[in-house]
Write an enzyme that holds these catalytic residues in place. Structure first.
Site, PDB file in Angstrom:
ATOM      1  N   ASP A   1       0.848  -1.192   0.000  1.00  0.00           N
ATOM      2  CA  ASP A   1       0.000   0.000   0.000  1.00  0.00           C
ATOM      3  C   ASP A   1       0.883   1.242   0.000  1.00  0.00           C
ATOM      4  O   ASP A   1       1.766   1.391   0.845  1.00  0.00           O
ATOM      5  CB  ASP A   1      -0.902   0.020   1.227  1.00  0.00           C
TER       6      ASP A   1
ATOM      7  N   TYR B   1       3.444  10.111  -0.832  1.00  0.00           N
ATOM      8  CA  TYR B   1       4.473   9.610   0.079  1.00  0.00           C
ATOM      9  C   TYR B   1       5.849   9.925  -0.507  1.00  0.00           C
ATOM     10  O   TYR B   1       6.317   9.262  -1.423  1.00  0.00           O
ATOM     11  CB  TYR B   1       4.332   8.106   0.306  1.00  0.00           C
TER      12      TYR B   1
ATOM     13  N   HIS C   1      -7.853   9.390  -1.343  1.00  0.00           N
ATOM     14  CA  HIS C   1      -6.964   9.509  -0.189  1.00  0.00           C
ATOM     15  C   HIS C   1      -7.551  10.438   0.879  1.00  0.00           C
ATOM     16  O   HIS C   1      -7.222  11.618   0.950  1.00  0.00           O
ATOM     17  CB  HIS C   1      -5.602  10.017  -0.643  1.00  0.00           C
TER      18      HIS C   1
ATOM     19  N   SER D   1      -9.967   5.545   1.128  1.00  0.00           N
ATOM     20  CA  SER D   1      -9.299   5.595   2.423  1.00  0.00           C
ATOM     21  C   SER D   1     -10.024   6.668   3.213  1.00  0.00           C
ATOM     22  O   SER D   1     -10.234   7.777   2.701  1.00  0.00           O
ATOM     23  CB  SER D   1      -7.821   5.944   2.255  1.00  0.00           C
TER      24      SER D   1
END
Length: 327
Positions: free
Chosen positions: A51, A56, A121, A152
């Site tokens: 994931d 990131y 997200h 998410s």
């Protein structure tokens, strides 16, 4: 390592996955070498679910994953996320043009022709009440750029709303010994609808590893330093939203119930897997040793009813007043 079908996709995934936030950024300094070693160790241990997210390390995590998988010639299930690149981060920004742009960028970073799973997200709550957001994902899926999509979420209510949309294949949510609310309503409903459940923040940002103390110092680039009060993003993502001092006291209560010879981290992960609605938990790892330790949780024995009851009591008495109604 044990495997479950990933919801309606029917694709088998390990019940312990690899959370790739740490190898991207916001957890202090993690070298590319250590990031690759951690991911390789996870894959060697039988983990086949990764994931990540486009933010990131501004794509660093996705690129490290692509390099490792290319070197191994393997194709595990890779889930990424889209939406947090928006500035401002608004529900209006979750439109087809923006989402497809983010997806195209992730396809390039991951060196893939089709993404296994794209997750919204943690969008603003309003986005879950906009059918056009999910219609946009349907259209992008029809073009073959994504195989599946999910969400998410920060809140249980968002998760319950999301799974009203028939195209949603998965929900990623915070669930751990310190965040037990999803078990009362959402997890049974997800199981009933055969929705895959991805559990993030499974160790409460390391608190449930049992290695953090009042004297632990966190790097200035570590969210456990700069997001203690939600300065950068939702405070529930850091230490699961539990006030630090209160959490440390509760950790000592948990420690009393960890079987001899087991790490607290593996025990905390096994606690999550006790719920049959959970498809995969995604602890992060800064190095190969941590990745191997996480993987071992998959094979731990069932936790007894008395210990499960003790974890519920710790949550109810020490933690719930601080988090239960917030998320």
């Amino acid at each position: 390592m044990h495997y479950h079908n990933f919801g309606r996709t029917g694709r088998p995934v390990s019940n312990i996955g690899f959370g790739a936030w740490q190898i991207g950024g916001s957890w202090g300094s993690v070298s590319d070498e250590d990031g690759r070693a951690a991911l390789n160790a996870a894959l060697d241990a039988g983990i086949n679910f990764i994931d990540t997210a486009d933010v990131y390390g501004d794509g660093r995590s996705e690129k490290i994953i692509a390099d490792v998988l290319a070197s191994r010639g393997e194709k595990p299930f890779v889930a990424t996320k889209a939406g947090r690149r928006l500035n401002p981060h608004t529900a209006e920004g979750y439109n087809r043009e923006n989402l497809e742009g983010f997806i195209d960028r992730s396809l390039k970073n991951l060196k893939m022709e089709q993404l296994d799973l794209v997750q919204l997200h943690c969008p603003p709550t309003e986005a879950f009440y906009r059918p056009e957001v999910f219609e946009a994902l349907d259209a992008i899926k029809a073009k073959g750029k994504i195989a599946n999509y999910g969400v998410s979420v920060e809140k249980v209510e968002e998760a319950l709303k999301a799974i009203e949309y028939p195209g949603v294949a998965s929900v990623q949510i915070i669930y751990n010994i310190f965040r037990q609310r999803p078990a009362s309503l959402f997890l049974p409903e997800a199981k009933r609808k055969n929705i895959a459940v991805i559990v993030r923040v499974p160790l409460a940002s390391g608190l449930l590893s049992g290695k953090i103390t009042r004297d632990t110092e966190f790097d200035k680039e570590d969210h456990r330093n700069f997001n203690r009060s939600g300065e950068a993003f939702d405070v529930g993502e850091t230490f699961a939203g539990v006030p630090f001092e209160i959490a440390l006291d509760a950790v000592e209560d948990v420690r009393k119930h960890v079987p001899g010879g087991e790490s607290m981290a593996a025990f905390a992960l096994r606690w999550i897997l006790m719920n049959e609605a959970v498809t995969v938990a995604i602890p992060g790892a800064r190095n190969a040793e941590q990745a191997r330790g996480n993987a071992r949780a998959s094979d731990l024995p069932v936790i007894g009813a008395d210990v499960m009851a003790a974890m519920e009591e710790i949550y109810r008495n020490r933690i719930a007043p601080h988090v239960h109604q917030r998320w």
